[in-house]
Each structure stands twice: as C-alpha cells, then as structure tokens.
Design an enzyme around this catalytic site. Structure first.
Site, short mmCIF file in Angstrom:
data_model
loop_
_atom_site.label_atom_id
_atom_site.label_comp_id
_atom_site.label_asym_id
_atom_site.label_seq_id
_atom_site.Cartn_x
_atom_site.Cartn_y
_atom_site.Cartn_z
N ARG A 1 0.85 -1.18 0.00
CA ARG A 1 0.00 0.00 0.00
C ARG A 1 0.89 1.24 0.00
O ARG A 1 2.06 1.20 0.43
CB ARG A 1 -0.90 0.02 1.23
CG ARG A 1 -1.81 -1.20 1.37
CD ARG A 1 -2.58 -1.15 2.68
NE ARG A 1 -3.47 -2.29 2.83
CZ ARG A 1 -3.11 -3.46 3.39
NH1 ARG A 1 -1.86 -3.61 3.84
NH2 ARG A 1 -3.97 -4.45 3.49
N LYS B 1 -1.38 -3.19 8.15
CA LYS B 1 -2.51 -2.81 8.99
C LYS B 1 -2.53 -3.68 10.26
O LYS B 1 -3.09 -4.76 10.30
CB LYS B 1 -3.82 -3.00 8.22
CG LYS B 1 -4.02 -1.99 7.10
CD LYS B 1 -5.37 -2.14 6.45
CE LYS B 1 -5.61 -1.09 5.39
NZ LYS B 1 -6.95 -1.22 4.76
N HIS C 1 -2.67 2.11 -5.71
CA HIS C 1 -3.41 0.89 -5.42
C HIS C 1 -3.60 0.03 -6.66
O HIS C 1 -3.75 -1.19 -6.56
CB HIS C 1 -4.78 1.22 -4.80
CG HIS C 1 -5.15 0.31 -3.68
ND1 HIS C 1 -4.47 0.29 -2.47
CD2 HIS C 1 -6.10 -0.66 -3.57
CE1 HIS C 1 -5.00 -0.62 -1.67
NE2 HIS C 1 -5.97 -1.22 -2.33
N ARG D 1 -0.77 -2.25 -6.70
CA ARG D 1 -0.96 -3.30 -5.69
C ARG D 1 -1.82 -4.42 -6.27
O ARG D 1 -1.53 -5.61 -6.11
CB ARG D 1 -1.60 -2.70 -4.44
CG ARG D 1 -1.97 -3.71 -3.34
CD ARG D 1 -2.43 -2.95 -2.11
NE ARG D 1 -3.11 -3.79 -1.15
CZ ARG D 1 -2.49 -4.56 -0.26
NH1 ARG D 1 -1.18 -4.60 -0.23
NH2 ARG D 1 -3.19 -5.28 0.61
N HIS E 1 -3.24 -9.64 3.71
CA HIS E 1 -4.65 -9.68 4.10
C HIS E 1 -4.83 -10.56 5.32
O HIS E 1 -4.24 -11.65 5.41
CB HIS E 1 -5.50 -10.24 2.95
CG HIS E 1 -5.66 -9.30 1.80
ND1 HIS E 1 -6.05 -9.69 0.54
CD2 HIS E 1 -5.49 -7.95 1.73
CE1 HIS E 1 -6.11 -8.65 -0.25
NE2 HIS E 1 -5.78 -7.58 0.43
N TYR F 1 -9.77 -11.44 -6.10
CA TYR F 1 -8.83 -11.52 -7.21
C TYR F 1 -9.07 -12.76 -8.07
O TYR F 1 -8.69 -12.80 -9.23
CB TYR F 1 -7.40 -11.51 -6.69
CG TYR F 1 -7.00 -10.18 -6.13
CD1 TYR F 1 -6.63 -9.12 -6.95
CD2 TYR F 1 -7.03 -9.94 -4.75
CE1 TYR F 1 -6.29 -7.89 -6.43
CE2 TYR F 1 -6.70 -8.71 -4.23
CZ TYR F 1 -6.33 -7.69 -5.07
OH TYR F 1 -6.00 -6.46 -4.55
#
Length: 225
Positions: free
Chosen positions: A80, A104, A170, A173, A196, A205
């Site tokens: 990111r 994150k 993004h 990404r 993730h 995806y």
C-alpha cells in the site's frame, strides 16, 4: 443519515406499532432495502503500462532513481502507499534479502526480488541526507519521509508523463496480486504478499483471473472424473 439507517428506523417503528396494537399486521417487510453498492473488481495495470511508467524515470537523476524504486516496490511487492511511505532504512535486511513491512496492525517479512533490490540500491546511493531514516524522502527541504498521498502522486505524475490513463498506487498493488495468480500462484500466496488478514478479501482476485477460470470450465456434456 444513510438510506440503510432510514430503512432500519422505519421498520423498527412499524414493528413497535404492531407490538403496541397500533397496527393489526406486520408491515415492516414492505419497506424495501436500498440498492446496495457492488464492490468493483480489482483493476490491474498491464506489463506495457508498467514498462511505460519505468521508462519515464530517468535513472541518471536522484528523483528518477527514487521514482523508479517506488514503482518497482509497488508493483512487485504489492504494498500500500502508506506501507511504502513508512519504510525505514532499518527495515531492509540486505544480508538475508528480506524487507520488513508494517501493514494494517501487523508486520510481515517479504523477500526482496532481484529487481526490487537493484532499484532500492540505485536510489539509496543517491538518496540525500534527510531529517529521518525513511527510505523514500522528499527531494526539497525539509527532506523527510514522504506522505502516502505523495507516494501515490508519483504514480499519477509518471502516468501523465507516459501518456497513459491516470494510475494510482493501489492499481499497482492489484497488479502484484494478479501477476501471482496469472503465473500459476495460489490465493494463499497472494494473501501472504498483500498481508490480508481475511482470506475473503483476497478471494476477489480470483474473479478477475479469467484465464485460470476458463481452464476450470467443464466442457459441455462431459463429466469430470
């Protein structure tokens, strides 16, 4: 107040009216849910577009070396913009060939591909002295870590110079994840690269990997063994 909140409030009022005897039947089902917003499929960037972005980075200049490294890190590691902005010099473990990425709520160690290592090394050789140990810094004073918006801004600026439709960080990404699947990789590998937490986030995806999905289609009239 959102449409969903208005619908919930109206249904709650009707159920209260029924429970208190003000209505003799339940009318809450007559309040329809608002149309939901469908999440769009990830849209990556073609190899030709990536090549065009890199082509407009002049490696003979410091800003060109920096921008080339930013593009390479984004498209190869699927980071990111904020993760790229938070990279510190101490996060690069040259001896073991890994990069520590603060995502994150967690950290992950990613292997450094050869082209990523080369791009980072070329940039760090000309990186000016800065006020902090950020990998990517502003070229104008005060020289400090770039903001996530500035990282994405590099991609947008280069896409303009390359004469292609505007691209932001993004999109690159998404490209990294789709490249893994296109090369025969698994969703688990894409999930690990992207950091993730929930596999369901990565599942989107699979919907855009059309080439792989077509191979799974059973020919009409045939029963899989």
């Amino acid at each position: 107040m959102s449409r969903a909140h208005i619908v919930d409030a109206a249904r709650g009022l009707l159920r209260w009216a029924l429970s208190t005897g003000r209505l003799d039947r339940d009318l809450s089902a007559g309040i329809l849910k608002p149309a939901g917003t469908r999440r769009g499929l990830p849209k990556g960037v073609s190899k030709e577009q990536v090549a065009a972005l890199l082509a407009v980075c002049d490696p003979a200049t410091a800003i060109g070396a920096r921008d080339r490294a930013v593009i390479t890190v984004l498209v190869r590691l699927g980071l990111r913009a904020g993760e790229v902005a938070r990279l510190r010099l101490d996060d690069i473990d040259w001896a073991n060939g890994v990069l520590k990425v603060a995502g994150k709520g967690r950290e992950q160690m990613l292997p450094i591909p050869v082209d990523v290592g080369q791009a980072l090394a070329a940039w760090l050789r000309v990186r000016p002295d800065a006020l902090d140990r950020a990998v990517f810094v502003r070229m104008k004073a005060p020289r400090r870590a770039m903001a996530p918006s500035a990282i994405s801004g590099i991609v947008a600026r280069l896409s303009g110079l390359a004469g292609i439709d505007p691209i932001y960080a993004h999109r690159l990404r998404h490209t990294a994840a789709m490249d893994i699947l296109g090369a025969g990789g698994t969703l688990a590998e894409a999930k690990e690269l992207l950091g993730h937490v929930d596999t369901a986030t990565t599942m989107v995806y699979a919907k855009v990997d059309l080439a792989s999905l077509r191979e799974l289609v059973v020919p009409f009239g045939q029963v899989p063994r």
